[in-house]
Design an enzyme around this catalytic site. Structure first.
Site, PDB file in Angstrom:
ATOM      1  N   LYS A 285      57.768  30.214  41.438  1.00 45.50           N
ATOM      2  CA  LYS A 285      56.972  31.083  42.310  1.00 45.50           C
ATOM      3  C   LYS A 285      57.680  32.439  42.308  1.00 45.50           C
ATOM      4  O   LYS A 285      58.051  32.994  43.343  1.00 45.50           O
ATOM      5  CB  LYS A 285      56.907  30.447  43.718  1.00 45.50           C
ATOM      6  CG  LYS A 285      55.953  31.103  44.662  1.00 45.50           C
ATOM      7  CD  LYS A 285      54.492  30.821  44.374  1.00 45.50           C
ATOM      8  CE  LYS A 285      53.598  31.587  45.309  1.00 45.50           C
ATOM      9  NZ  LYS A 285      52.172  31.573  44.931  1.00 45.50           N
TER      10      LYS A 285
ATOM     11  N   ASP B 161      51.291  27.374  42.141  1.00 48.43           N
ATOM     12  CA  ASP B 161      49.927  27.164  42.650  1.00 48.43           C
ATOM     13  C   ASP B 161      48.937  27.007  41.494  1.00 48.43           C
ATOM     14  O   ASP B 161      48.072  26.125  41.499  1.00 48.43           O
ATOM     15  CB  ASP B 161      49.508  28.288  43.610  1.00 48.43           C
ATOM     16  CG  ASP B 161      49.961  29.666  43.164  1.00 48.43           C
ATOM     17  OD1 ASP B 161      50.754  29.759  42.209  1.00 48.43           O
ATOM     18  OD2 ASP B 161      49.517  30.667  43.757  1.00 48.43           O
TER      19      ASP B 161
END
Ligand code: NAD
Length: 352
Positions: free
Chosen positions: A186, A218
């Site tokens: 991330k 994600d």
């Protein structure tokens, strides 16, 4: 000679480990190698005997063998114990003590079980990838941690050597597979992830034959469900790997099918990903395939015998193709077999 510590554990653990031990004995006969299997208590079974989930004797035995085979631990009987006595705490301790820094979970779809996936057969057919989850660092271990009435906090921290060693292992494994690694982070939000990404790219310079790309976590969660065939080897941190490997596992069908390996520099532990399944314990109903497939991983990663690993996988595939189903993977109309019958069928497919 291979020295294996077997830890049946609790619930269905002893039943599925017995299945895996039968497979080990058959392979030792067929290929004329010696195995010594030493059984030790861990988890609730150990608590009942010794008043602690993980004794020094069990830990010492795990340190002095070639590989550890673990069933599963825990169950309602021990759920009300204080946190530090719980089986989960003992699992974290054994991983930390044996320095098992990489958790490997394959997501492989068997043709015979295409219908068991919650995704369409066309999407999952041919899926075969491996998730490397960092296991002894990151937010699960970082200090400071705590909470009070007003806030709670944990720390996600990675040391250089922690990222280097798992990245190296992932690249080495990719060299023996399709040669593609996707590192998941991330980095658009977390500095620790930017650091992870930089280190993975640095290590990659030693592996020119492996293709490396990055993906945000994600997006990865979405891509695994959308098009799982695009992946070969995934490498990621402890927290992201915990979640992604469960998603990856479930697209392949049942919990009873999923093996895992936890690997360190000196030690390795192999176990199914499922728990002790107290609802079916002692009923000869549990699917032994996850534990037997964990033995295949043992031959691949600890004993460096990929041919024997393949032989075990082929015996599992042939058994499924012949229609053998434990209740967790059975459809209506299937002939449901017991743990022992499934084990015997796999052993007979291994042959002599
Ligand atoms: P679980 O994995 O034990 O069971 C979930 C469901 O899947 C149950 O319905 C069970 O019957 C079924 N199932 C699991 N393995 C199966 C198999 N091999 N064959 C057929 N069906 C199978 O998860 P849970 O119920 O959340 O946890 C039960 C206990 O196991 C808890 O005490 C938990 O803490 C412990 N646990 C241990 C581990 C471990 O030892 N690594 C992992 C997860 C959970």
């Amino acid at each position: 000679m291979y020295k294996i510590v077997s830890i049946p554990g609790d619930g269905i653990g002893p039943e599925v480990v017995a299945g895996a031990v039968s497979v080990l004995r058959q392979l030792s006969k067929k290929h004329s190698f010696d195995i010594v299997i030493e059984e030790h208590a861990f988890g609730g079974a150990s608590y009942d005997l010794h008043g602690e989930m993980l004794t020094d004797a069990t830990l010492e035995a795990c340190r002095n063998c070639d590989a550890v085979l673990l069933g599963a631990v825990g169950g309602p009987k021990w759920e009300s114990l204080p946190h530090e006595y719980k089986p989960e705490a003992a699992l974290l301790k054994i991983r930390k003590e044996l320095e098992l820094f990489a958790n490997l979970r394959p997501a492989k779809v068997y043709d015979a079980l295409l219908d068991a996936s919650s995704l369409k057969a066309d999407v999952v057919r041919g899926t075969d990838f491996l998730v490397f989850r960092e296991l002894t660092g990151g937010i699960y271990f970082g200090q400071p941690r705590g909470f009070n009435e007003n806030r709670g906090w944990n720390t996600m921290i990675y040391e250089l050597y922690e990222v280097q060693r798992i990245a190296r292992l992932a690249f080495e494994t990719a060299q023996k597979r399709k040669g593609r690694v996707i590192s998941i982070d991330k980095a658009n939000v977390l500095e620790v992830s930017q650091f992870w990404r930089n280190v993975v790219h640095e290590v990659h310079k030693d592996f020119a034959d492996v293709e490396l790309s990055d993906m945000y976590v994600d997006n990865a969660a979405m891509q695994i469900v959308r098009n799982p065939k695009q992946f070969d080897v995934i490498v990621t941190s402890n927290l992201f790997g915990d979640i992604l490997s469960d998603i990856a596992g479930m697209i392949t069908g049942s919990l009873g099918m999923l093996p895992s390996a936890s690997i360190g520099t000196k030690h390795a532990l192999y176990e199914p990903i499922h728990g002790s399944a107290p609802d079916i314990a002692g009923q000869n109903k549990a699917n032994p395939i996850a534990t037997i497939a964990s033995i295949a991983m043992m031959f691949e990663y600890s004993f460096h015998k990929p041919d024997i690993a393949k032989e075990i996988e082929q015996a599992i595939e042939a058994t499924l193709a012949a229609g053998f189903r434990t209740s967790d993977i059975a459809n209506r109309g299937d002939n449901v077999v017991s743990t022992k019958e499934m084990t015997e069928a796999i052993v007979s497919h291994i042959g002599t």
